[in-house]
Design a protein around this motif. Sequence first.
Motif, PDB file in Angstrom:
ATOM      1  N   THR A 190       0.807  -1.214   0.000  1.00  0.00           N
ATOM      2  CA  THR A 190       0.000   0.000   0.000  1.00  0.00           C
ATOM      3  C   THR A 190       0.841   1.266   0.000  1.00  0.00           C
ATOM      4  OG1 THR A 190      -0.138  -0.017   2.424  1.00  0.00           O
ATOM      5  CG2 THR A 190      -1.910  -1.104   1.205  1.00  0.00           C
ATOM      6  N   LEU A 191       0.222   2.323  -0.463  1.00  0.00           N
ATOM      7  CA  LEU A 191       0.774   3.658  -0.300  1.00  0.00           C
ATOM      8  C   LEU A 191       0.213   4.237   0.993  1.00  0.00           C
ATOM      9  CD1 LEU A 191       0.260   5.004  -3.922  1.00  0.00           C
ATOM     10  CD2 LEU A 191       2.463   4.497  -2.864  1.00  0.00           C
ATOM     11  N   ARG A 192       1.083   4.635   1.911  1.00  0.00           N
ATOM     12  CA  ARG A 192       0.645   5.393   3.077  1.00  0.00           C
ATOM     13  C   ARG A 192       0.665   6.868   2.681  1.00  0.00           C
ATOM     14  NH1 ARG A 192       0.301   5.428   8.641  1.00  0.00           N
ATOM     15  NH2 ARG A 192      -0.946   3.552   8.246  1.00  0.00           N
ATOM     16  N   VAL A 193      -0.525   7.423   2.518  1.00  0.00           N
ATOM     17  CA  VAL A 193      -0.671   8.813   2.102  1.00  0.00           C
ATOM     18  C   VAL A 193      -1.176   9.606   3.304  1.00  0.00           C
ATOM     19  CG1 VAL A 193      -1.710  10.400   0.445  1.00  0.00           C
ATOM     20  CG2 VAL A 193      -1.243   8.030  -0.228  1.00  0.00           C
ATOM     21  N   VAL A 194      -0.428  10.623   3.686  1.00  0.00           N
ATOM     22  CA  VAL A 194      -0.766  11.411   4.872  1.00  0.00           C
ATOM     23  C   VAL A 194      -1.388  12.732   4.437  1.00  0.00           C
ATOM     24  CG1 VAL A 194       0.109  12.430   7.010  1.00  0.00           C
ATOM     25  CG2 VAL A 194       1.187  10.362   6.072  1.00  0.00           C
ATOM     26  N   THR A 195      -2.585  13.004   4.972  1.00  0.00           N
ATOM     27  CA  THR A 195      -3.221  14.294   4.704  1.00  0.00           C
ATOM     28  C   THR A 195      -3.299  15.102   5.993  1.00  0.00           C
ATOM     29  OG1 THR A 195      -5.460  13.338   5.004  1.00  0.00           O
ATOM     30  CG2 THR A 195      -4.617  13.517   2.750  1.00  0.00           C
ATOM     31  N   LEU A 196      -3.059  16.389   5.872  1.00  0.00           N
ATOM     32  CA  LEU A 196      -3.188  17.323   6.981  1.00  0.00           C
ATOM     33  C   LEU A 196      -4.055  18.474   6.512  1.00  0.00           C
ATOM     34  CD1 LEU A 196      -2.309  18.127   9.870  1.00  0.00           C
ATOM     35  CD2 LEU A 196      -0.394  19.367   8.833  1.00  0.00           C
ATOM     36  N   LEU A 197      -5.205  18.628   7.150  1.00  0.00           N
ATOM     37  CA  LEU A 197      -6.155  19.687   6.817  1.00  0.00           C
ATOM     38  C   LEU A 197      -6.529  19.656   5.336  1.00  0.00           C
ATOM     39  CD1 LEU A 197      -4.561  22.525   8.981  1.00  0.00           C
ATOM     40  CD2 LEU A 197      -6.505  21.064   9.557  1.00  0.00           C
ATOM     41  N   GLY A 198      -6.671  18.447   4.805  1.00  0.00           N
ATOM     42  CA  GLY A 198      -7.150  18.266   3.443  1.00  0.00           C
ATOM     43  C   GLY A 198      -6.082  18.216   2.377  1.00  0.00           C
ATOM     44  N   SER A 199      -4.814  18.467   2.734  1.00  0.00           N
ATOM     45  CA  SER A 199      -3.728  18.435   1.757  1.00  0.00           C
ATOM     46  C   SER A 199      -2.832  17.225   1.988  1.00  0.00           C
ATOM     47  CB  SER A 199      -2.868  19.701   1.863  1.00  0.00           C
ATOM     48  OG  SER A 199      -3.608  20.847   1.530  1.00  0.00           O
ATOM     49  N   VAL A 200      -2.376  16.609   0.904  1.00  0.00           N
ATOM     50  CA  VAL A 200      -1.411  15.525   1.022  1.00  0.00           C
ATOM     51  C   VAL A 200      -0.053  16.127   1.354  1.00  0.00           C
ATOM     52  CG1 VAL A 200      -0.162  13.718  -0.223  1.00  0.00           C
ATOM     53  CG2 VAL A 200      -2.629  13.956  -0.537  1.00  0.00           C
ATOM     54  N   PRO A 278     -14.203  16.293   8.146  1.00  0.00           N
ATOM     55  CA  PRO A 278     -13.214  17.347   8.399  1.00  0.00           C
ATOM     56  C   PRO A 278     -12.813  17.476   9.864  1.00  0.00           C
ATOM     57  CG  PRO A 278     -15.374  18.285   7.911  1.00  0.00           C
ATOM     58  CD  PRO A 278     -15.469  16.823   7.612  1.00  0.00           C
ATOM     59  N   GLN A 279     -13.625  16.911  10.753  1.00  0.00           N
ATOM     60  CA  GLN A 279     -13.286  16.961  12.188  1.00  0.00           C
ATOM     61  C   GLN A 279     -12.054  16.119  12.511  1.00  0.00           C
ATOM     62  OE1 GLN A 279     -16.229  16.133  10.906  1.00  0.00           O
ATOM     63  NE2 GLN A 279     -17.818  17.483  11.743  1.00  0.00           N
ATOM     64  N   VAL A 280     -11.686  15.228  11.584  1.00  0.00           N
ATOM     65  CA  VAL A 280     -10.441  14.461  11.717  1.00  0.00           C
ATOM     66  C   VAL A 280      -9.515  14.948  10.605  1.00  0.00           C
ATOM     67  CG1 VAL A 280      -9.406  12.156  11.822  1.00  0.00           C
ATOM     68  CG2 VAL A 280     -11.727  12.503  12.663  1.00  0.00           C
ATOM     69  N   GLY A 281      -8.660  15.900  10.975  1.00  0.00           N
ATOM     70  CA  GLY A 281      -7.872  16.607   9.966  1.00  0.00           C
ATOM     71  C   GLY A 281      -6.495  16.044   9.705  1.00  0.00           C
ATOM     72  N   TYR A 282      -6.110  15.025  10.471  1.00  0.00           N
ATOM     73  CA  TYR A 282      -4.776  14.438  10.309  1.00  0.00           C
ATOM     74  C   TYR A 282      -4.943  12.928  10.177  1.00  0.00           C
ATOM     75  CZ  TYR A 282       0.121  13.285  11.521  1.00  0.00           C
ATOM     76  OH  TYR A 282       1.410  12.802  11.505  1.00  0.00           O
ATOM     77  N   VAL A 283      -4.739  12.413   8.958  1.00  0.00           N
ATOM     78  CA  VAL A 283      -5.069  11.015   8.667  1.00  0.00           C
ATOM     79  C   VAL A 283      -3.975  10.367   7.816  1.00  0.00           C
ATOM     80  CG1 VAL A 283      -6.767   9.439   7.636  1.00  0.00           C
ATOM     81  CG2 VAL A 283      -7.548  11.579   8.680  1.00  0.00           C
ATOM     82  N   GLY A 284      -3.709   9.104   8.099  1.00  0.00           N
ATOM     83  CA  GLY A 284      -2.853   8.297   7.238  1.00  0.00           C
ATOM     84  C   GLY A 284      -3.705   7.304   6.483  1.00  0.00           C
ATOM     85  N   GLU A 328      -0.500  23.740   7.027  1.00  0.00           N
ATOM     86  CA  GLU A 328      -1.254  24.529   8.021  1.00  0.00           C
ATOM     87  C   GLU A 328      -1.441  25.963   7.544  1.00  0.00           C
ATOM     88  OE1 GLU A 328      -0.501  23.051  12.471  1.00  0.00           O
ATOM     89  OE2 GLU A 328       1.348  23.634  11.485  1.00  0.00           O
ATOM     90  N   GLU A 329      -0.363  26.551   7.041  1.00  0.00           N
ATOM     91  CA  GLU A 329      -0.440  27.946   6.583  1.00  0.00           C
ATOM     92  C   GLU A 329      -1.394  28.108   5.422  1.00  0.00           C
ATOM     93  OE1 GLU A 329       3.599  28.911   5.730  1.00  0.00           O
ATOM     94  OE2 GLU A 329       4.216  28.892   7.853  1.00  0.00           O
ATOM     95  N   ARG A 330      -1.377  27.153   4.488  1.00  0.00           N
ATOM     96  CA  ARG A 330      -2.309  27.226   3.346  1.00  0.00           C
ATOM     97  C   ARG A 330      -3.754  27.211   3.818  1.00  0.00           C
ATOM     98  NH1 ARG A 330       1.242  23.549   0.853  1.00  0.00           N
ATOM     99  NH2 ARG A 330      -0.163  21.811   1.356  1.00  0.00           N
ATOM    100  N   LYS A 331      -4.030  26.347   4.787  1.00  0.00           N
ATOM    101  CA  LYS A 331      -5.400  26.196   5.279  1.00  0.00           C
ATOM    102  C   LYS A 331      -5.849  27.476   5.978  1.00  0.00           C
ATOM    103  CE  LYS A 331      -9.154  23.846   6.028  1.00  0.00           C
ATOM    104  NZ  LYS A 331     -10.025  23.410   4.909  1.00  0.00           N
TER     105      LYS A 331
END
Length: 334
Positions: A190-200, A278-284, A328-331
Amino acid sequence: MKKIKYIIKRIVHMDFGNFFHVINDVHKKSKKNQLSIFFDMIYCGFKYQAGYMDYALFEMYKMNKYERNTVITRGINNNFMVKYNDPKFIHIFHNKVEFNKHFDKYLNRDWLELDGKNKNEFASFCLKHHQIIVKPVGAQCGKDIEKIDVSERKLKDLYEELIENKQTLIEEVAHQCKKINDLHPDSINTLRVVTLLGSVVACYLRIGNDHNPVDNFNHGGLVAPVELETGKIIYPAINKAGELYEDHPLTKKPIKGLEIPRFNEVIELCENAALEIPQVGYVGWDVCVGKDKCFFIEANEFPGHDIYGLPPHRKNNTGLLPLFKEAEERKFEE
């Protein structure tokens, strides 16, 4: 104050035997004085929220203060989780059945929850799928996940066994594209893709090894970062012992230089899914690059930081924290 409380908590729960073993290991690798290593570890704990395993894993003893400030340590990773993941919603990711219900349209395979009363549904599932994946509902790091050939089992006995073992989520075996499958056919890589506030913000290819049916880094697997701009792997893969592989040790297929098929689709999939809750903003997100589409295997509300910016995968000895801060800054600018 939060940083001090975190360090105190880590010290209270510290395995001191292993702590001094790690000091000795760093001493052998760096030739530095053990006492100076001890005090530097303590300093990094307070200054960078780094556990002693972080200190060794990320080779912080080789980094200057500017480079150390770029490492996502255990404490910093915890802070992202606390800051952006609402406790009221993380059960959706922790519980695999709930995840499958919420993200069913992204799964691309059949699945069934065993409840002790649906033996007939289980039998029908097994008639349709001669091999199945069984998972404990709340398992982490690939623990107790198995692939079972149901054609060789008595379904009534198997059903009772799975209920007893709490392996109550069963799924159709996922199928990956040929290029990824050739690396290690015994596991879904698998690819572990990490998103923070909607961005990879990061992506890693995790590859199984030694005929193990899971690709997890902590269960003998290999990991290599994928360039977000190109979808290409430019570094060798590494295992938990720190051994590097440009080619897979079992299949001899090249890892370094591999281009991930349909990588733009992978990014789009994860960024769209990140908007669902969106309430879970940090996901792998664990993504399978399938034969005809990309889809999720599962996701984690507390992504492990131990694959982020390992020494052989760093450019200019820089960790991933600047990329996370940019997200974070983009968001906040939106």
